[in-house]
Design a protein around this motif. Structure first.
Motif, PDB file in Angstrom:
ATOM      1  N   GLY A  69       4.931   3.003  -3.292  1.00 44.95           N
ATOM      2  CA  GLY A  69       3.771   2.290  -2.634  1.00 44.95           C
ATOM      3  C   GLY A  69       2.337   2.781  -2.806  1.00 44.95           C
ATOM      4  N   THR A 128       0.897   0.603   0.921  1.00 43.89           N
ATOM      5  CA  THR A 128       1.800   0.811   2.050  1.00 43.89           C
ATOM      6  C   THR A 128       1.276   1.707   3.086  1.00 43.89           C
ATOM      7  OG1 THR A 128       2.940   2.314   0.837  1.00 43.89           O
ATOM      8  CG2 THR A 128       3.905   0.153   1.117  1.00 43.89           C
ATOM      9  N   THR A 129       0.153   2.411   2.787  1.00 42.60           N
ATOM     10  CA  THR A 129      -0.355   3.529   3.684  1.00 42.60           C
ATOM     11  C   THR A 129      -1.897   3.526   3.269  1.00 42.60           C
ATOM     12  OG1 THR A 129       1.275   5.195   3.818  1.00 42.60           O
ATOM     13  CG2 THR A 129      -0.743   6.097   3.886  1.00 42.60           C
ATOM     14  N   MET A 153       4.567   0.701   9.099  1.00 42.68           N
ATOM     15  CA  MET A 153       3.731   1.284   7.936  1.00 42.68           C
ATOM     16  C   MET A 153       3.446   2.503   8.444  1.00 42.68           C
ATOM     17  SD  MET A 153       1.199  -1.870   6.823  1.00 42.68           S
ATOM     18  CE  MET A 153       0.448  -1.098   5.603  1.00 42.68           C
ATOM     19  N   ARG A 154       3.278   3.648   7.343  1.00 37.06           N
ATOM     20  CA  ARG A 154       2.410   5.076   7.461  1.00 37.06           C
ATOM     21  C   ARG A 154       1.011   4.633   7.580  1.00 37.06           C
ATOM     22  NH1 ARG A 154       3.091   9.710   8.633  1.00 37.06           N
ATOM     23  NH2 ARG A 154       5.464   9.834   8.611  1.00 37.06           N
ATOM     24  N   ARG A 193       5.320   6.747  12.524  1.00 42.07           N
ATOM     25  CA  ARG A 193       4.372   6.986  11.167  1.00 42.07           C
ATOM     26  C   ARG A 193       2.807   7.222  11.353  1.00 42.07           C
ATOM     27  NH1 ARG A 193       6.809   3.952   6.156  1.00 42.07           N
ATOM     28  NH2 ARG A 193       6.305   5.520   5.357  1.00 42.07           N
ATOM     29  N   ILE A 369       5.366  11.178   1.646  1.00 42.01           N
ATOM     30  CA  ILE A 369       5.305   9.917   0.674  1.00 42.01           C
ATOM     31  C   ILE A 369       4.541  10.487  -0.710  1.00 42.01           C
ATOM     32  CG2 ILE A 369       5.028   8.189   2.509  1.00 42.01           C
ATOM     33  CD1 ILE A 369       2.126   8.328   2.427  1.00 42.01           C
ATOM     34  N   GLU A 377      10.032   9.212   2.251  1.00 38.63           N
ATOM     35  CA  GLU A 377      10.121   7.902   2.877  1.00 38.63           C
ATOM     36  C   GLU A 377       9.928   6.919   1.973  1.00 38.63           C
ATOM     37  OE1 GLU A 377       7.715   9.611   6.779  1.00 38.63           O
ATOM     38  OE2 GLU A 377       6.720   8.287   5.715  1.00 38.63           O
ATOM     39  N   ASP A 379       9.085   4.259   0.704  1.00 37.24           N
ATOM     40  CA  ASP A 379       7.797   2.943   0.450  1.00 37.24           C
ATOM     41  C   ASP A 379       7.599   2.866  -0.801  1.00 37.24           C
ATOM     42  OD1 ASP A 379       7.292   3.248   3.442  1.00 37.24           O
ATOM     43  OD2 ASP A 379       5.326   4.446   3.004  1.00 37.24           O
ATOM     44  N   THR A 420       7.167  -5.738  -1.497  1.00 41.56           N
ATOM     45  CA  THR A 420       6.487  -4.530  -0.937  1.00 41.56           C
ATOM     46  C   THR A 420       7.482  -3.955  -0.080  1.00 41.56           C
ATOM     47  OG1 THR A 420       4.326  -4.969  -1.251  1.00 41.56           O
ATOM     48  CG2 THR A 420       4.868  -3.282   0.057  1.00 41.56           C
ATOM     49  N   TYR A 421       8.091  -2.715   0.111  1.00 36.10           N
ATOM     50  CA  TYR A 421       8.963  -2.211   0.931  1.00 36.10           C
ATOM     51  C   TYR A 421       8.513  -1.203   1.551  1.00 36.10           C
ATOM     52  CZ  TYR A 421      12.866  -4.620  -1.253  1.00 36.10           C
ATOM     53  OH  TYR A 421      13.810  -5.797  -1.814  1.00 36.10           O
ATOM     54  N   VAL A 422       8.762  -1.202   2.870  1.00 38.89           N
ATOM     55  CA  VAL A 422       8.171  -0.084   3.805  1.00 38.89           C
ATOM     56  C   VAL A 422       9.223   0.515   4.475  1.00 38.89           C
ATOM     57  CG1 VAL A 422       6.970   0.149   5.860  1.00 38.89           C
ATOM     58  CG2 VAL A 422       5.956  -1.044   4.198  1.00 38.89           C
TER      59      VAL A 422
END
Ligand code: GUN
Ligand code: ZN
Length: 445
Positions: A69, A128-129, A153-154, A193, A369, A377, A379, A420-422
């Protein structure tokens, strides 16, 4: 809960550098990412991993590319709706566009609405962050952190500190800046997160008393971030010199108030000298390189080579609303051009690094990450080289992942982000997910 995802797989293990060291990058043309309980279990060749997967469900993305991510090292959620506002350089742009937009965030409901829209836009763009500016209102930080929490989400965010040189309705005080930030840190920092950033807007809009209060907080909470702007615009730098005549430089102002330390992230860093760079490196500060903003506001050109030579961690930032896109693909494209103008290179793999592992290092999050090493993680995003017809034509002609990813950074945007994967969960997808091949071992071959 174990799942696997099959596609081409690309991630960085280290900074590939200007010469693109191949060992810094891992690429599996037919790869599998195995995820367990939201974390990476393994990444590798499908041929080797598929036989070991047993009845693990495999989601297949044929023709697509899975990368970590994206991480946006500097962005303002309250400026979403003033993106692409015509004509001014920084100080006039703030007065004409940013401050009026931020005044609307006195309304909690409005702040919550924009926070949700903003994070959904980030996810659509594969981010994602992010390290996020709020407004002066404490509830703006609550709004964005709550919205991140509900999406898993982080995210790091903070309420802005500003008590001078801005509209009165947007001013806090040294005391309220301290107590409100402290309460927000206690409420949010390290919750799931989420992280908190002490966020003085920039030295122009904080009194010395307020910068001192921010510095006190920064020493009381060493694992909280400090997030501000530095040396973005020439008129701004001149203003700082007259506001702080006894400081050696703009950076020195922050340093004197205890705001330059590890986990301090400075957006822009354009008008700096070697002494500043050495000081920043020694104290552990990091820089957010925001090329679309620097071009749009006519601020200047980021000197990546000098920053990295000084050992300053750097990640890319979109800086919306001064920046013109939430897409880190588009941001990487502008970074390439900004560097090209200065005789510097940005190979595709270094662009990947500056938006993933390098950005994670700049935010001191690289233990969590940034790539697909075991335990990180999960993401990740599914990039579609055929996100637009032109991108499809160009990437089909590419003879290497380097060439293909470069074309995607030059031509790509949210259309190239298929999913998008979290933390291993699907957060956003442009695909009809029922049509994806989701299967056990037998069907996945
Ligand atoms: N410097 C102080 N505030 C801001 C802001 O909102 N955007 C940008 N780009 N620079 C700033
Ligand atoms: Zn900014």
């Amino acid at each position: 809960m174990r799942q696997a995802f099959r596609a081409s797989l690309l991630h960085c293990l280290a900074d590939p550098g200007e010469a693109s060291a191949p060992s810094a990058v891992e690429y599996f043309e037919d790869g599998v990412l195995v995820v367990e309980n939201g974390a990476v279990l393994e990444a590798g060749e499908a041929e080797a991993l598929i036989p070991e997967l047993g009845d693990t469900r495999v989601t297949e993305y044929p023709g697509k590319l899975i990368v970590p991510g994206f991480i946006d090292c500097h962005v303002h959620f309250p400026q979403l709706d003033i993106i692409a506002s015509y004509g001014e350089q920084l100080l006039d742009w703030l007065s004409r566009y940013a401050f009026p937009a931020e005044a609307r965030f006195s309304d909690l409901g409005y702040a919550q609405e924009i926070a949700g829209v903003f994070l959904d836009e980030l996810l659509k763009n594969g981010t994602t962050t992010a390290l996020v500016f709020g407004t002066v209102h404490a509830h703006s930080a609550d709004a964005i952190l709550e919205a991140a929490e509900s999406r898993g989400m982080r995210l790091i965010a903070g309420k802005v500190l500003m008590d001078i040189n801005c509209p009165e309705e947007l001013q806090d005080t040294p005391e309220s800046a301290y107590t409100d930030s402290k309460a927000l840190i206690e409420r949010w920092h390290g919750k799931g997160r989420l992280g908190y950033a002490i966020t003085p807007r920039f030295a122009i809009t904080s009194s010395e008393e307020q910068l001192a209060a921010a510095g006190r907080l920064a020493s009381e909470y060493p694992d909280v971030w400090v997030h501000t702007h530095l040396a973005e615009n020439k008129a701004e730098v001149e203003e700082i010199a007259s506001q702080y005549p006894h400081s050696r430089s703009y950076l020195d102002v922050y340093d004197q108030f205890g705001l330059l330390r590890e986990r301090s992230v400075f957006a822009h860093c354009l008008h700096m000298n070697d002494e500043d760079r050495q000081c920043m490196a020694k104290k552990g500060g990091a820089a957010a390189f925001c090329p679309t903003s620097n071009l749009f506001l006519g601020s200047g050109l980021f000197d990546l080579r000098s920053m990295l030579a000084a050992n300053i961690p750097v990640g890319l930032g979109t800086d919306v609303g001064g920046g013109t896109s939430l897409s880190l693909l588009r941001t990487a494209s502008e970074a390439y051009k900004v560097l090209h103008l200065q005789g510097q290179a940005l190979p595709a793999m270094r662009a990947l690094y500056l938006t993933t592992l390098g950005a994670a290092k700049a935010l001191c999050l690289d233990d969590k990450i940034g790539n697909f090493t075991t335990g990180k993680e999960a993401d990740f995003i599914v990039l579609d080289p055929a996100g637009s017809s032109l991108s499809e034509r160009r990437t089909k002609l590419a003879s290497s992942i380097d060439e293909s990813f470069f074309a995607m950074t030059m031509l790509g945007d949210d259309r190239n982000v298929a999913a998008t994967y979290v933390a291993g969960k699907l957060a956003q997808s442009s695909l009809a997910h029922s049509s994806l091949a989701q299967s056990g071992l037998a069907e996945s071959k």
